[in-house]
Scaffold this motif. Structure first.
Motif, PDB file in Angstrom:
ATOM      1  N   THR A   1      49.393  60.884  83.649  1.00 42.25           N
ATOM      2  CA  THR A   1      50.501  61.559  84.303  1.00 42.25           C
ATOM      3  C   THR A   1      51.567  61.885  83.260  1.00 42.25           C
ATOM      4  O   THR A   1      51.497  61.436  82.113  1.00 42.25           O
ATOM      5  N   ASP A   2      52.559  62.645  83.683  1.00 43.98           N
ATOM      6  CA  ASP A   2      53.681  62.931  82.787  1.00 43.98           C
ATOM      7  C   ASP A   2      54.387  61.650  82.367  1.00 43.98           C
ATOM      8  O   ASP A   2      54.895  61.554  81.251  1.00 43.98           O
ATOM      9  N   ASN A   3      54.407  60.653  83.266  1.00 45.14           N
ATOM     10  CA  ASN A   3      55.052  59.374  82.926  1.00 45.14           C
ATOM     11  C   ASN A   3      54.393  58.708  81.729  1.00 45.14           C
ATOM     12  O   ASN A   3      55.071  58.099  80.903  1.00 45.14           O
ATOM     13  N   HIS A   4      53.080  58.803  81.638  1.00 45.33           N
ATOM     14  CA  HIS A   4      52.378  58.235  80.481  1.00 45.33           C
ATOM     15  C   HIS A   4      52.824  58.935  79.194  1.00 45.33           C
ATOM     16  O   HIS A   4      53.071  58.300  78.175  1.00 45.33           O
ATOM     17  N   ILE A   5      52.904  60.262  79.261  1.00 45.25           N
ATOM     18  CA  ILE A   5      53.276  61.034  78.077  1.00 45.25           C
ATOM     19  C   ILE A   5      54.723  60.754  77.682  1.00 45.25           C
ATOM     20  O   ILE A   5      55.028  60.542  76.512  1.00 45.25           O
ATOM     21  N   TYR A   6      55.622  60.709  78.684  1.00 48.76           N
ATOM     22  CA  TYR A   6      57.026  60.408  78.385  1.00 48.76           C
ATOM     23  C   TYR A   6      57.174  59.012  77.798  1.00 48.76           C
ATOM     24  O   TYR A   6      57.996  58.782  76.913  1.00 48.76           O
ATOM     25  N   MET A   7      56.379  58.070  78.279  1.00 48.79           N
ATOM     26  CA  MET A   7      56.448  56.703  77.753  1.00 48.79           C
ATOM     27  C   MET A   7      56.000  56.674  76.291  1.00 48.79           C
ATOM     28  O   MET A   7      56.596  55.991  75.464  1.00 48.79           O
ATOM     29  N   ALA A   8      54.954  57.428  75.968  1.00 54.96           N
ATOM     30  CA  ALA A   8      54.487  57.480  74.578  1.00 54.96           C
ATOM     31  C   ALA A   8      55.556  58.081  73.676  1.00 54.96           C
ATOM     32  O   ALA A   8      55.807  57.584  72.573  1.00 54.96           O
ATOM     33  N   LEU A   9      56.217  59.147  74.151  1.00 59.28           N
ATOM     34  CA  LEU A   9      57.267  59.785  73.355  1.00 59.28           C
ATOM     35  C   LEU A   9      58.491  58.882  73.214  1.00 59.28           C
ATOM     36  O   LEU A   9      59.100  58.807  72.141  1.00 59.28           O
ATOM     37  N   ALA A  10      58.864  58.175  74.291  1.00 60.39           N
ATOM     38  CA  ALA A  10      60.000  57.241  74.223  1.00 60.39           C
ATOM     39  C   ALA A  10      59.700  56.106  73.255  1.00 60.39           C
ATOM     40  O   ALA A  10      60.575  55.659  72.499  1.00 60.39           O
ATOM     41  N   THR A  11      58.460  55.652  73.248  1.00 57.75           N
ATOM     42  CA  THR A  11      58.069  54.586  72.328  1.00 57.75           C
ATOM     43  C   THR A  11      58.112  55.079  70.884  1.00 57.75           C
ATOM     44  O   THR A  11      58.482  54.333  69.983  1.00 57.75           O
ATOM     45  N   ALA A  12      57.750  56.338  70.662  1.00 62.43           N
ATOM     46  CA  ALA A  12      57.831  56.902  69.310  1.00 62.43           C
ATOM     47  C   ALA A  12      59.277  56.903  68.835  1.00 62.43           C
ATOM     48  O   ALA A  12      59.558  56.567  67.680  1.00 62.43           O
ATOM     49  N   ARG A  13      60.210  57.280  69.714  1.00 63.11           N
ATOM     50  CA  ARG A  13      61.635  57.250  69.350  1.00 63.11           C
ATOM     51  C   ARG A  13      62.094  55.819  69.068  1.00 63.11           C
ATOM     52  O   ARG A  13      62.897  55.589  68.168  1.00 63.11           O
ATOM     53  N   PHE A  14      61.566  54.879  69.808  1.00 65.56           N
ATOM     54  CA  PHE A  14      61.906  53.469  69.598  1.00 65.56           C
ATOM     55  C   PHE A  14      61.484  53.017  68.196  1.00 65.56           C
ATOM     56  O   PHE A  14      62.231  52.360  67.487  1.00 65.56           O
ATOM     57  N   PHE A  15      60.287  53.388  67.778  1.00 68.48           N
ATOM     58  CA  PHE A  15      59.799  52.960  66.465  1.00 68.48           C
ATOM     59  C   PHE A  15      60.411  53.763  65.320  1.00 68.48           C
ATOM     60  O   PHE A  15      60.420  53.304  64.184  1.00 68.48           O
ATOM     61  N   ASP A  16      60.915  54.965  65.593  1.00 72.27           N
ATOM     62  CA  ASP A  16      61.611  55.742  64.558  1.00 72.27           C
ATOM     63  C   ASP A  16      63.004  55.196  64.277  1.00 72.27           C
ATOM     64  O   ASP A  16      63.593  55.513  63.243  1.00 72.27           O
ATOM     65  N   ASN A  17      63.518  54.403  65.169  1.00 71.13           N
ATOM     66  CA  ASN A  17      64.869  53.862  65.069  1.00 71.13           C
ATOM     67  C   ASN A  17      64.954  52.856  63.909  1.00 71.13           C
ATOM     68  O   ASN A  17      64.140  51.934  63.828  1.00 71.13           O
ATOM     69  N   PRO A  18      65.938  52.993  63.024  1.00 72.63           N
ATOM     70  CA  PRO A  18      66.083  52.027  61.923  1.00 72.63           C
ATOM     71  C   PRO A  18      66.319  50.602  62.425  1.00 72.63           C
ATOM     72  O   PRO A  18      65.898  49.638  61.779  1.00 72.63           O
TER      73      PRO A  18
END
Length: 187
Positions: free
Chosen positions: A16-33
């Motif tokens: 679902t879109d929720n899965h994709i949004y979760m993957a993208l949110a997690t990417a932002r989390f790991f990009d965070n210093p």
């Protein structure tokens, strides 16, 4: 992987879109210093990278499925594995926090599932077979070349009397005709 309320099991066949949004949110989390500092404070010392896979381009990425690539790279294999395991702990904690803060229950929660992993160089199956066939082909070609260059063309070997070869009888001498003036020949 998502647990559903409709039946006792897990759904793998659609995202679902929720899965994709979760993957993208997690990417932002790991990009965070701050997350990277937290990973270092937990003991992760290897170089670390998290990227969501897509089939678009840099200008227009298309995230059809929430697959992500999680890497920990180091010259020391233990250091890489330790950093990767710590990153997976952070990923689990982040996924749970994001969903529980949005009101999701424990039954219907998105979680990660590893679909593959490579530790160290991986041998390619066809390389050994190709190399063996190539060496065999080179050996056969070299043998044919050596035989054709070094074989005795006189017909006799050491200690043998060569058989006399027939000679051709001289034929009548033919003279070439002088060319005609203005004639042309096409061959």
């Amino acid at each position: 992987m998502t647990k559903t309320n409709h039946f006792q099991g897990e759904v793998y066949d659609h995202f679902t879109d929720n899965h994709i949004y979760m993957a993208l949110a997690t990417a932002r989390f790991f990009d965070n210093p701050g997350t990277q500092d937290r990973l270092r404070a937990m003991g992760g010392t290897a170089a670390f990278h998290y990227e969501v896979a897509h089939w678009g381009n840099e200008e227009l990425p298309v995230y059809g499925q929430p697959y992500a690539n999680l890497q920990a790279l180091s010259a020391d294999a233990k250091e890489s594995i330790d950093t990767l395991n710590l990153a997976l702990q952070l990923l689990t904690q982040k996924l749970q926090r994001l969903q529980t803060s949005a009101g999701a229950s424990g039954r219907v929660m998105i979680k990660y599932e590893p679909i593959g992993g490579i530790i160290g160089p991986e041998r390619q199956g066809l390389q050994k077979g190709r190399a063996t066939a190539g060496i065999g082909l080179i050996a056969v070609l070299a043998s044919v070349i050596v035989l054709s260059v070094t074989r005795d063309r006189s017909g006799g070997g050491p200690g043998r009397d060569p058989a006399p070869r027939p000679t051709a009888a001289p034929g009548p001498v033919r003279r070439a005709r002088p060319p005609r003036v203005g004639a042309s020949t096409t061959l």
